[in-house]
Design a protein around this motif. Structure first.
Motif, mmCIF file in Angstrom:
data_model
loop_
_atom_site.group_PDB
_atom_site.id
_atom_site.type_symbol
_atom_site.label_atom_id
_atom_site.label_comp_id
_atom_site.label_asym_id
_atom_site.label_seq_id
_atom_site.Cartn_x
_atom_site.Cartn_y
_atom_site.Cartn_z
ATOM 1 N N LEU A 65 0.846 -1.195 0.000
ATOM 2 C CA LEU A 65 0.000 0.000 0.000
ATOM 3 C C LEU A 65 0.880 1.243 0.000
ATOM 4 O O LEU A 65 1.928 1.275 0.656
ATOM 5 C CB LEU A 65 -0.885 0.031 1.249
ATOM 6 C CG LEU A 65 -2.174 -0.804 1.204
ATOM 7 C CD1 LEU A 65 -2.725 -0.984 2.614
ATOM 8 C CD2 LEU A 65 -3.214 -0.162 0.292
ATOM 9 N N ALA A 124 -6.871 -7.927 4.082
ATOM 10 C CA ALA A 124 -6.607 -6.492 4.240
ATOM 11 C C ALA A 124 -7.053 -6.040 5.632
ATOM 12 O O ALA A 124 -8.155 -6.371 6.064
ATOM 13 C CB ALA A 124 -7.368 -5.692 3.180
ATOM 14 N N THR A 176 -9.158 -9.952 7.755
ATOM 15 C CA THR A 176 -7.996 -9.220 8.235
ATOM 16 C C THR A 176 -7.012 -10.252 8.776
ATOM 17 O O THR A 176 -7.290 -11.447 8.804
ATOM 18 C CB THR A 176 -8.356 -8.245 9.374
ATOM 19 O OG1 THR A 176 -8.647 -9.014 10.537
ATOM 20 C CG2 THR A 176 -9.552 -7.384 9.005
ATOM 21 N N ILE A 204 -1.809 -5.389 0.859
ATOM 22 C CA ILE A 204 -3.000 -6.218 0.720
ATOM 23 C C ILE A 204 -2.597 -7.480 -0.033
ATOM 24 O O ILE A 204 -1.837 -7.422 -1.009
ATOM 25 C CB ILE A 204 -4.133 -5.455 -0.011
ATOM 26 C CG1 ILE A 204 -4.623 -4.298 0.890
ATOM 27 C CG2 ILE A 204 -5.298 -6.386 -0.366
ATOM 28 C CD1 ILE A 204 -5.749 -3.467 0.294
#
Ligand code: MG
Length: 155
Positions: free
Chosen positions: A14, A102, A135, A146
């Motif tokens: 990210l 994520a 998650t 991710i």
């Protein structure tokens, strides 16, 4: 009876200043995924699952990131080419199951649209496409990236 199975796995980092695109859905978030293409990590995992089922290598081999033609590429478009290869080899999709890993953002509002996008790409019923999100409880990638895993059956 010809049934084949494949699995795919991918991770992207990210970063700021990039769009977050997952299964062709632009998800509103303050960060996006870094990559040569649009970095749609979920579609990359799906393509690798299908290519794996065909024993045709992976997307790195098919669409090398050293090739400037794939810069900023729409991963859904690349998926269309992988689906074309699948059909050329005499297969169609049985089903696909994708897990997106994520910490953030919350993906549940976008899951249906993701399934619809993949079903449209494969030309299959939405019941053949599963997309899930989880998650890692703050462990693992811990919000720095991710990841996505996909399993595909082709028949
Ligand atoms: Mg990738």
């Amino acid at each position: 009876m010809k049934i084949r199975i494949g699995q795919g796995y991918d991770v992207h980092r990210l970063c700021e200043g990039r769009r977050l695109v997952l299964c062709g859905v632009e998800v509103p978030f303050e960060m996006g995924l870094l990559g040569h293409s649009d970095a749609d990590v979920a579609v990359h995992a799906v393509m690798d699952a299908v290519l794996g089922a065909l024993a045709l290598g992976d997307i790195g081999k098919l669409f090398p990131d050293s090739d400037p033609q794939y810069e900023g590429a729409d991963s859904m478009e690349l998926l269309g080419r992988v689906i074309g290869l699948m059909r050329e080899h005499g297969y169609s999709l049985g089903n696909i199951d994708v897990t997106i890993v994520a910490e953030r953002p919350k993906l549940s509002p976008y899951i249906l649209k993701m399934r619809e996008n993949l079903a449209a790409a494969f030309g299959c019923d939405i019941s053949q496409i599963s997309v899930k999100a989880t998650t890692e409880e703050g462990l693992g990638l811990a919000g720095m990236g991710i990841a996505a895993q996909a399993a595909a059956i082709i028949i």
